[in-house]
Design a protein around this motif. Structure first.
Motif, mmCIF file in Angstrom:
data_model
loop_
_atom_site.group_PDB
_atom_site.id
_atom_site.type_symbol
_atom_site.label_atom_id
_atom_site.label_comp_id
_atom_site.label_asym_id
_atom_site.label_seq_id
_atom_site.Cartn_x
_atom_site.Cartn_y
_atom_site.Cartn_z
ATOM 1 N N TRP A 1 0.972 -1.170 0.174
ATOM 2 C CA TRP A 1 0.070 -0.054 0.029
ATOM 3 C C TRP A 1 0.836 1.268 0.109
ATOM 4 O O TRP A 1 0.440 2.275 -0.766
ATOM 5 C CB TRP A 1 -0.929 -0.213 1.189
ATOM 6 C CG TRP A 1 -1.962 -1.119 0.832
ATOM 7 C CD1 TRP A 1 -1.809 -2.436 1.183
ATOM 8 C CD2 TRP A 1 -3.282 -0.980 0.097
ATOM 9 N NE1 TRP A 1 -3.081 -3.142 0.925
ATOM 10 C CE2 TRP A 1 -3.866 -2.136 0.180
ATOM 11 C CE3 TRP A 1 -3.706 0.202 -0.528
ATOM 12 C CZ2 TRP A 1 -5.102 -2.406 -0.464
ATOM 13 C CZ3 TRP A 1 -5.068 -0.130 -1.061
ATOM 14 C CH2 TRP A 1 -5.643 -1.532 -1.152
ATOM 15 N N LYS B 1 -11.054 5.857 -7.843
ATOM 16 C CA LYS B 1 -10.828 4.607 -7.950
ATOM 17 C C LYS B 1 -9.858 3.806 -6.866
ATOM 18 O O LYS B 1 -10.246 2.994 -6.398
ATOM 19 C CB LYS B 1 -10.559 4.104 -9.259
ATOM 20 C CG LYS B 1 -10.332 2.663 -9.734
ATOM 21 C CD LYS B 1 -11.842 1.880 -9.461
ATOM 22 C CE LYS B 1 -11.885 0.561 -9.953
ATOM 23 N NZ LYS B 1 -10.843 -0.284 -9.357
ATOM 24 N N SER C 1 -11.057 4.264 -3.483
ATOM 25 C CA SER C 1 -12.130 3.395 -3.171
ATOM 26 C C SER C 1 -11.522 1.874 -2.946
ATOM 27 O O SER C 1 -12.169 1.015 -2.060
ATOM 28 C CB SER C 1 -13.112 3.327 -4.394
ATOM 29 O OG SER C 1 -12.641 2.598 -5.370
ATOM 30 N N LEU C 2 -10.441 1.611 -3.555
ATOM 31 C CA LEU C 2 -9.797 0.223 -3.287
ATOM 32 C C LEU C 2 -9.133 0.471 -1.640
ATOM 33 O O LEU C 2 -9.260 -0.648 -1.062
ATOM 34 C CB LEU C 2 -8.649 0.014 -3.993
ATOM 35 C CG LEU C 2 -9.066 -0.171 -5.440
ATOM 36 C CD1 LEU C 2 -7.736 -0.376 -6.430
ATOM 37 C CD2 LEU C 2 -9.977 -1.239 -5.657
ATOM 38 N N ASP D 1 -10.549 2.077 0.604
ATOM 39 C CA ASP D 1 -11.839 2.224 1.400
ATOM 40 C C ASP D 1 -11.971 0.422 1.543
ATOM 41 O O ASP D 1 -12.467 0.050 2.896
ATOM 42 C CB ASP D 1 -13.070 2.970 0.938
ATOM 43 C CG ASP D 1 -14.233 2.648 1.767
ATOM 44 O OD1 ASP D 1 -14.310 3.358 2.512
ATOM 45 O OD2 ASP D 1 -15.155 1.946 1.176
ATOM 46 N N GLN D 2 -12.129 -0.213 0.805
ATOM 47 C CA GLN D 2 -12.353 -1.712 0.763
ATOM 48 C C GLN D 2 -11.387 -2.114 1.880
ATOM 49 O O GLN D 2 -11.546 -3.126 2.513
ATOM 50 C CB GLN D 2 -12.295 -2.311 -0.533
ATOM 51 C CG GLN D 2 -13.573 -1.953 -1.483
ATOM 52 C CD GLN D 2 -13.191 -2.275 -2.822
ATOM 53 O OE1 GLN D 2 -12.516 -3.439 -3.211
ATOM 54 N NE2 GLN D 2 -13.747 -1.517 -3.821
ATOM 55 N N ARG D 3 -9.959 -1.957 1.620
ATOM 56 C CA ARG D 3 -8.845 -2.693 2.434
ATOM 57 C C ARG D 3 -9.266 -2.313 3.973
ATOM 58 O O ARG D 3 -8.825 -2.948 4.570
ATOM 59 C CB ARG D 3 -7.669 -1.979 1.862
ATOM 60 C CG ARG D 3 -6.438 -2.301 2.820
ATOM 61 C CD ARG D 3 -5.984 -3.460 2.734
ATOM 62 N NE ARG D 3 -4.966 -3.962 3.680
ATOM 63 C CZ ARG D 3 -4.651 -5.081 4.065
ATOM 64 N NH1 ARG D 3 -4.931 -6.073 3.353
ATOM 65 N NH2 ARG D 3 -3.690 -5.195 4.931
ATOM 66 N N SER E 1 -11.868 -2.015 5.401
ATOM 67 C CA SER E 1 -13.126 -2.683 5.941
ATOM 68 C C SER E 1 -12.678 -3.502 7.154
ATOM 69 O O SER E 1 -11.961 -4.274 6.904
ATOM 70 C CB SER E 1 -13.807 -3.333 4.716
ATOM 71 O OG SER E 1 -14.920 -4.074 5.473
ATOM 72 N N TYR F 1 -17.680 6.181 1.317
ATOM 73 C CA TYR F 1 -16.377 5.709 1.677
ATOM 74 C C TYR F 1 -16.115 5.786 3.191
ATOM 75 O O TYR F 1 -15.224 6.444 3.661
ATOM 76 C CB TYR F 1 -15.036 6.447 0.817
ATOM 77 C CG TYR F 1 -15.254 6.379 -0.480
ATOM 78 C CD1 TYR F 1 -15.389 5.203 -1.124
ATOM 79 C CD2 TYR F 1 -15.372 7.606 -1.439
ATOM 80 C CE1 TYR F 1 -15.550 5.068 -2.529
ATOM 81 C CE2 TYR F 1 -15.569 7.630 -2.919
ATOM 82 C CZ TYR F 1 -15.472 6.371 -3.224
ATOM 83 O OH TYR F 1 -15.688 6.167 -4.702
ATOM 84 N N ASN G 1 -15.334 3.648 5.411
ATOM 85 C CA ASN G 1 -14.226 3.036 6.135
ATOM 86 C C ASN G 1 -12.790 3.935 5.925
ATOM 87 O O ASN G 1 -12.175 4.412 6.724
ATOM 88 C CB ASN G 1 -13.551 1.685 5.563
ATOM 89 C CG ASN G 1 -14.632 0.656 5.565
ATOM 90 O OD1 ASN G 1 -15.357 0.467 6.690
ATOM 91 N ND2 ASN G 1 -14.931 0.061 4.606
#
Length: 204
Positions: free
Chosen positions: A101, A140, A143-144, A146-148, A150, A183, A185
């Motif tokens: 990251w 975009k 947003s990845l 944000d998913q990470r 979670s 978003y 997270n």
């Protein structure tokens, strides 16, 4: 006291270096290099970094006790992590995730954000469509992230080089991200980072 000197301005690149130093507890001084006045092109600054770019860190007590001059925000974040013994998880999987990251921050997010800045401010031709393209790309990438985030407090499950690398870009692009989606997270992580005394000091 041996002091690290950091030459920076309040861009994401400069802020990554100041936030990591503030969080590390290493003794340091900040020197502002005003990019709006072209101070990065002055001979005394070019003597530190011939590319004429901030940030530049000078550690009088570098490896082997020798003076070290270091440019590139990502390189400074890693150096500070190694010198302070912080921000590089001991667990191998966490350390690998922190590096992944961190690299995404250095290449994809910083790349899209920096290109967007150039398109909006310095490119020879203004193009709303091109700017929109890089805005979408930036959103975009976030947003990845944000998913990470979670179910995670930090990007690599503990404060690491990844959080230090990505937070300044997040902070400066917050209005764009708030306009783009929920978003939850990402914003929870952002608020938690913003509340840290070291981050506050470094962002200031």
């Amino acid at each position: 006291n041996i002091m690290i000197d950091l030459y920076m301005w309040g861009t994401a690149n400069g802020l990554r270096a100041s936030v990591s130093l503030a969080e590390s507890g290493l003794e340091h001084r900040i020197h502002k290099v005003d990019l709006t006045k072209g101070e990065q092109k002055k001979p005394e600054f070019l003597a530190l970094n011939s590319a004429g770019q901030i940030p530049v860190m000078v550690d009088p007590d570098g490896p082997g006790g020798a003076r070290l001059v270091l440019a590139q925000s990502g390189a400074i974040v890693i150096y500070v992590a190694e010198k302070s013994g912080k921000f590089l998880p001991k667990d191998g999987a966490r350390r690998a995730a922190a590096r992944q990251w961190f690299m995404m921050g250095a290449s994809d997010i910083a790349g899209a954000s920096g290109t967007l800045f150039l398109l909006e401010n310095q490119a020879p031709e203004k193009s709303a469509k091109n700017a929109e393209f890089f805005k979408d790309r930036l959103v975009k990438m976030f947003s990845l992230l944000d998913q990470r985030l979670s179910g995670r407090e930090f990007i690599a499950d503990e404060l690491s080089i990844a959080d230090l690398m990505l937070y300044p870009n997040y902070s400066l692009r917050k209005p764009l991200l708030e306009a783009a989606g929920s978003y939850t997270n990402l914003h929870r992580w952002g608020a938690m980072m913003a509340a840290r005394p070291g981050v506050k000091k470094g962002m200031n």
